[in-house]
Design an enzyme around this catalytic site. Structure first.
Site, PDB file in Angstrom:
ATOM      1  N   GLY A  46       0.677  -1.221  -0.130  1.00 35.66           N
ATOM      2  CA  GLY A  46      -0.453  -0.126  -0.270  1.00 35.66           C
ATOM      3  C   GLY A  46       0.690   1.345  -0.084  1.00 35.66           C
ATOM      4  CD  GLU A 100       0.559   0.941   6.562  1.00 28.41           C
ATOM      5  OE1 GLU A 100       1.511   1.073   5.781  1.00 28.41           O
ATOM      6  OE2 GLU A 100       0.801  -0.214   6.779  1.00 28.41           O
ATOM      7  CG  ASP A 104      -8.728   0.693   9.710  1.00 33.45           C
ATOM      8  OD1 ASP A 104      -9.118   2.199   9.806  1.00 33.45           O
ATOM      9  OD2 ASP A 104      -9.386  -0.060   9.114  1.00 33.45           O
TER      10      ASP A 104
HETATM   11  P1  IMP Z   1      -4.711  -1.080  10.828  1.00 31.47           P
HETATM   12  O1  IMP Z   1      -3.744  -2.242  10.881  1.00 31.47           O
HETATM   13  O2  IMP Z   1      -5.949  -1.291  11.051  1.00 31.47           O
HETATM   14  O3  IMP Z   1      -4.596   0.479  11.201  1.00 31.47           O
HETATM   15  O4  IMP Z   1      -4.945  -1.815   8.901  1.00 31.47           O
HETATM   16  C1  IMP Z   1      -3.959  -0.594   8.411  1.00 31.47           C
HETATM   17  C2  IMP Z   1      -3.741  -1.440   7.115  1.00 31.47           C
HETATM   18  O5  IMP Z   1      -5.193  -2.204   6.813  1.00 31.47           O
HETATM   19  C3  IMP Z   1      -3.768  -0.603   6.225  1.00 31.47           C
HETATM   20  O6  IMP Z   1      -1.920  -0.915   5.774  1.00 31.47           O
HETATM   21  C4  IMP Z   1      -4.513  -0.713   4.691  1.00 31.47           C
HETATM   22  O7  IMP Z   1      -3.472  -1.872   4.561  1.00 31.47           O
HETATM   23  C5  IMP Z   1      -5.537  -1.733   5.308  1.00 31.47           C
HETATM   24  N1  IMP Z   1      -6.587  -0.929   5.313  1.00 31.47           N
HETATM   25  C6  IMP Z   1      -7.016  -0.080   5.839  1.00 31.47           C
HETATM   26  N2  IMP Z   1      -8.508   0.961   5.214  1.00 31.47           N
HETATM   27  C7  IMP Z   1      -7.918   0.829   4.631  1.00 31.47           C
HETATM   28  C8  IMP Z   1      -9.253   1.201   3.120  1.00 31.47           C
HETATM   29  O8  IMP Z   1      -9.553   1.926   3.649  1.00 31.47           O
HETATM   30  N3  IMP Z   1      -8.614   0.995   2.574  1.00 31.47           N
HETATM   31  C9  IMP Z   1      -7.930  -0.143   1.652  1.00 31.47           C
HETATM   32  N4  IMP Z   1      -6.776  -0.563   2.567  1.00 31.47           N
HETATM   33  C10 IMP Z   1      -7.312  -0.403   4.848  1.00 31.47           C
HETATM   34 MG    MG Z   2      -0.731  -1.692   4.182  1.00 30.84          MG
END
Ligand code: IMP
Ligand code: MG
Length: 184
Positions: A46, A100, A104
């Site tokens: 990403g 990153e 999220d």
């Molecule tokens: P976290 O560990 O939940 O913070 O997730 C982060 C990862 O989830 C990011 O690096 C993305 O790969 C994926 N992700 C979270 N939200 C989105 C979104 O809205 N679109 C696409 N990928 C997302």
């Molecule tokens: Mg990612």
């Protein structure tokens, strides 16, 4: 714009807004690290496009490297994040900026921050192009944030839905939000 299944893609951030913000972030990082060397560590896949643009907006001595993680669906703790590709160069005593695409729940960056800190960087900062603070499960903040966005599923500028749309130059929202098990 519509995709193959005729779902509408609404533009949330244009390529011009993205470019301007990346340039601002590059200038801010260059000021913060004036006279020093930095190492960007991007999270595949990403962050690849953000790293490419950010590196070119940084005016101090800068290298970049990548790592990759996989995370399991429906997981609720950072232990469910697993490293599948490490950086090529040692990060000890380096000024590292972990880059990153989107912050999220925070599970990925919590896991990676702890993992990298254990390797003794001189400094460790986090740059996230997007931040969705509403969904945070782990206590973590980015030092550099492109845009704070509402809790919507976005694609483009490196971000995917089932590996598609990473190449969209704008950041778009899918009119029907993606089912959460695809991206949790
Ligand atoms: P976290 O560990 O939940 O913070 O997730 C982060 C990862 O989830 C990011 O690096 C993305 O790969 C994926 N992700 C979270 N939200 C989105 C979104 O809205 N679109 C696409 N990928 C997302
Ligand atoms: Mg990612």
């Amino acid at each position: 714009m519509t995709n193959a299944t005729n779902q509408a893609l609404e533009c949330l951030l244009t390529r011009q807004q993205i470019q301007q913000r990346v340039n601002e972030l590059g200038a801010e990082i260059s000021r913060d690290f004036a006279g020093q060397r930095i190492m960007l560590v991007g999270v595949l896949k990403g962050a690849a496009i953000f790293v490419a643009d950010l590196a070119r907006a940084i005016t101090v001595d800068c290298t970049f490297d990548f790592l990759a993680v996989s995370s399991y669906g429906m997981a609720t703790s950072s232990s469910a994040v697993r490293l599948i590709k490490d950086v090529d160069e040692p990060i000890e005593d380096r000024n590292v900026i972990l880059v990153e695409d989107i912050l999220d729940t925070g599970r990925t960056l919590c896991y990676l921050k702890n993992m990298l800190l254990a390797q003794g960087p001189a400094t460790l900062k986090i740059a996230a192009f997007l931040d969705k603070p509403e969904r945070r499960l782990c206590h973590i903040q980015a030092d550099y944030v492109g845009f704070t966005i509402p809790n919507r599923f976005v694609v483009g500028y490196g971000m995917d839905f089932a590996e598609r749309y990473r190449n969209l130059p704008d950041i778009c929202v899918m009119a029907t939000d993606a089912p959460s098990d695809v991206w949790e």
